[in-house]
Scaffold this active site. Structure first.
Site, PDB file in Angstrom:
ATOM      1  N   LYS A  71       0.805  -1.226   0.000  1.00 19.80           N
ATOM      2  CA  LYS A  71       0.000   0.000   0.000  1.00 19.80           C
ATOM      3  C   LYS A  71       0.840   1.279   0.000  1.00 19.80           C
ATOM      4  CE  LYS A  71      -4.257  -1.662   2.197  1.00 19.80           C
ATOM      5  NZ  LYS A  71      -5.239  -1.372   3.264  1.00 19.80           N
ATOM      6  N   ASN A  92      -5.045   2.110  -1.590  1.00 21.61           N
ATOM      7  CA  ASN A  92      -5.550   0.737  -1.736  1.00 21.61           C
ATOM      8  C   ASN A  92      -6.307   0.550  -3.050  1.00 21.61           C
ATOM      9  OD1 ASN A  92      -8.013   2.005  -1.239  1.00 21.61           O
ATOM     10  ND2 ASN A  92      -8.750   0.391   0.121  1.00 21.61           N
ATOM     11  N   ALA A 132      -4.100   3.636  17.277  1.00 18.58           N
ATOM     12  CA  ALA A 132      -3.408   4.604  16.422  1.00 18.58           C
ATOM     13  C   ALA A 132      -2.525   3.898  15.400  1.00 18.58           C
ATOM     14  CB  ALA A 132      -2.567   5.561  17.277  1.00 18.58           C
ATOM     15  N   MET A 203     -11.237  -9.513  18.610  1.00 25.29           N
ATOM     16  CA  MET A 203     -11.175 -10.336  17.395  1.00 25.29           C
ATOM     17  C   MET A 203     -11.051 -11.809  17.757  1.00 25.29           C
ATOM     18  SD  MET A 203      -8.352 -10.076  14.311  1.00 25.29           S
ATOM     19  CE  MET A 203      -8.793  -8.391  13.906  1.00 25.29           C
ATOM     20  N   GLY A 249     -17.532  -3.679  11.963  1.00 28.22           N
ATOM     21  CA  GLY A 249     -16.467  -3.397  11.012  1.00 28.22           C
ATOM     22  C   GLY A 249     -16.648  -4.085   9.673  1.00 28.22           C
TER      23      GLY A 249
END
Length: 285
Positions: A71, A92, A132, A203, A249
């Site tokens: 990227k 992207n 961050a 997650m 998300g």
């Protein structure tokens, strides 16, 4: 619709790419709209990114997606970069405009649209975000300009200060960053309008973890979690339990793809189908 000499080619370059849901999502969308396009994922080694970008021009491809770890590296080989993507420091998505390669970053756009589609307006809101790192950058550059206050936290003080200093240098607004501290987070959340988890906490497989305790949530707080596996994290379950607006998300993942699709095709994307393809790819339906 079969592949012909007129078929428009769009590729994904990254390493690895075998896990990507983009081919499934985009090819289903092309078929749904009767578009003569095909999307193919291609593994590209680090030392061949320049050649891959040159191939987009040489083969007159319509465009490309770029994923990790390319990227940042891919940016130097493009002709034009969207100012927001320039600030983020990563792209992207690439659009080939008759040999002129234009790069942008739809990750933050996807996050903004995830909220706007749920009726959430960022303007004049106080936004608190924990995290961050990589995913926080595009969110920050897309959310902070409209916010009344944008408050960042991260466990790594240098990370949050670096991003905060960048945002204050390049954007107008009230932007503050702090090393994560439970008392400070609690204080800032008291009058926050939107809370964002931009960390991997919650997650799979650590599905019982949450980045903040339930008692810091309020019914009038919008809660957005960038984690999409599981579809409903503990943070989102806690938010729903007190009837707060909870946004997964997975929609950021879908809408970043939608933004790229619409850039390449100039057509309105079939969002429900693209969402279904992503959920199937994740094994969530």
């Amino acid at each position: 619709m079969g592949i012909t000499g007129k078929t428009q080619l769009i590729i994904l370059i990254g390493n690895p790419v075998e896990h990507s849901m983009s081919p499934k999502m985009h090819n289903a969308a092309f078929k749904e709209l009767g578009l003569d396009y095909v999307y193919v994922a291609l593994r590209v080694d680090n030392n061949k990114v320049k050649k891959a970008i040159e191939g987009i021009r040489a083969f007159n491809m319509k465009g490309a997606n770029v994923t990790v770890p390319h990227k940042i590296n891919a940016m130097q080989y493009l002709d034009e970069i969207d100012p927001v993507a320039e600030n983020i420091g990563a792209i992207n998505t690439i659009l080939n405009k008759d040999g002129h390669l234009y790069g942008t970053n739809t990750d933050g756009i996807g996050a903004v649209r995830s909220l706007s589609e749920e009726g959430v307006d960022l303007k004049g809101k106080k936004i608190v975000m924990i995290g961050a790192g990589g995913v926080a950058r595009p969110i920050s550059y897309n959310f902070a300009p409209d916010a009344k206050e944008f408050i960042l936290f991260d466990i790594v003080e240098s990370s949050v200060q670096t991003l905060t200093d960048e945002l204050n240098e390049k954007l107008k607004g009230t932007i503050h960053g702090y090393q994560s501290d439970s008392e400070k987070i609690a204080k800032e959340l008291q009058d926050a309008d939107i809370f964002i988890n931009a960390t991997p906490v919650g997650m799979y497989p650590k599905v019982d973890d949450s980045v903040i305790p339930k008692d810091l949530l309020r019914e009038d707080l919008v809660v957005f979690d960038v984690v999409y596996n599981p579809l409903e994290t503990k943070l989102l379950k806690d938010a729903k339990a007190i009837e707060a607006k909870a946004i997964s998300g997975v929609m950021m993942l879908v809408y970043q793809g939608v933004a790229a699709f619409e850039l390449w095709t100039d057509k309105k994307a079939p969002v429900p189908l693209m969402k279904k393809m992503v959920l199937e790819g994740l094994g969530l339906i």
